[in-house]
Design an enzyme around this catalytic site. Structure first.
Site, PDB file in Angstrom:
ATOM      1  N   ASP A 176      -0.926 -34.937 -75.348  1.00 34.09           N
ATOM      2  CA  ASP A 176      -1.832 -35.878 -76.009  1.00 34.09           C
ATOM      3  C   ASP A 176      -1.350 -37.274 -75.652  1.00 34.09           C
ATOM      4  O   ASP A 176      -0.308 -37.722 -76.140  1.00 34.09           O
ATOM      5  CB  ASP A 176      -1.810 -35.654 -77.518  1.00 34.09           C
ATOM      6  CG  ASP A 176      -2.778 -36.558 -78.256  1.00 34.09           C
ATOM      7  OD1 ASP A 176      -3.869 -36.834 -77.715  1.00 34.09           O
ATOM      8  OD2 ASP A 176      -2.444 -36.996 -79.366  1.00 34.09           O
TER       9      ASP A 176
ATOM     10  N   GLU B 166      -5.719 -34.456 -72.562  1.00 35.34           N
ATOM     11  CA  GLU B 166      -6.993 -34.865 -73.151  1.00 35.34           C
ATOM     12  C   GLU B 166      -7.611 -35.978 -72.323  1.00 35.34           C
ATOM     13  O   GLU B 166      -6.911 -36.909 -71.919  1.00 35.34           O
ATOM     14  CB  GLU B 166      -6.780 -35.336 -74.594  1.00 35.34           C
ATOM     15  CG  GLU B 166      -8.085 -35.542 -75.338  1.00 35.34           C
ATOM     16  CD  GLU B 166      -7.856 -35.780 -76.819  1.00 35.34           C
ATOM     17  OE1 GLU B 166      -8.177 -34.877 -77.602  1.00 35.34           O
ATOM     18  OE2 GLU B 166      -7.363 -36.849 -77.171  1.00 35.34           O
TER      19      GLU B 166
ATOM     20  N   ASP C  52       0.043 -36.015 -83.271  1.00 36.41           N
ATOM     21  CA  ASP C  52      -0.002 -36.009 -81.805  1.00 36.41           C
ATOM     22  C   ASP C  52       0.558 -34.702 -81.240  1.00 36.41           C
ATOM     23  O   ASP C  52       0.104 -34.212 -80.214  1.00 36.41           O
ATOM     24  CB  ASP C  52       0.795 -37.192 -81.244  1.00 36.41           C
ATOM     25  CG  ASP C  52       0.401 -38.504 -81.891  1.00 36.41           C
ATOM     26  OD1 ASP C  52      -0.408 -39.234 -81.316  1.00 36.41           O
ATOM     27  OD2 ASP C  52       0.902 -38.775 -83.005  1.00 36.41           O
TER      28      ASP C  52
END
EC number: 3.1.21.10
Length: 165
Positions: free
Chosen positions: A7, A67, A140
């Protein structure tokens, strides 16, 4: 198969390494890398690159999943997250590891079955799918594990369809 989910972020970058054994998913390592506040961006990016490169060297994942940049109204945040993503992509490319990118919607759908799932729903599913004793913190870290799970599910789907990544 080992999948490293990341992330992206410059202050906190979550990571989650999972192993896919048949239909089972196991958490191997997870946490986050942090950079000190008020540190110049070039130094933050170098710190993150070194952390990612060390993780890749230590664990030798088969895939890196990250992501995709979700553009929001805060362009400063979007630019710094984009820079962090660049560091991730560079570290993976230098190690010769294929990278797959997923939108937040794809991750939510893959992990919870619902594209508008909230953070708590995603965190609960990450905990359940990986058999963890508690929800990984900070957010996260749970997000990085969710990204890795999304990739594992995508591999399953592609294998059933006769494709490959």
């Amino acid at each position: 198969m080992l999948i490293l989910g990341i992330d992206p972020g410059t202050a906190i970058m979550g990571y989650g390494l999972i192993e896919k054994k048949g239909s089972r998913l196991l958490a191997v390592d997870y946490g986050c890398w942090r950079t000190p506040a008020h540190t110049p961006m070039t130094e933050r990016l170098l710190m993150l690159y070194n952390d990612i490169a060390a993780c890749i060297k230590n664990h030798q994942p088969n895939f890196v999943a990250v992501e995709e940049l979700f553009f929001n109204r805060n362009t400063t945040t979007a630019i710094s997250v984009g820079q962090a993503r660049g560091v991730i992509l560079l570290a993976a490319a230098q190690a010769g590891i294929p990278v797959s990118e997923y939108t937040p919607l794809q991750v939510k759908q893959s992990v919870t079955g619902y594209g508008r799932a909230d953070k708590q729903q995603i965190q609960q599913m990450v905990k359940a799918l990986l058999g963890l004793p508690e929800i990984p913190k900070p957010d996260d870290t749970a997000d990085a594990l969710a990204i890795a799970i999304c990739h594992a599910h995508s591999v399953n789907l592609l294998n059933r369809m006769g494709g490959s990544l």
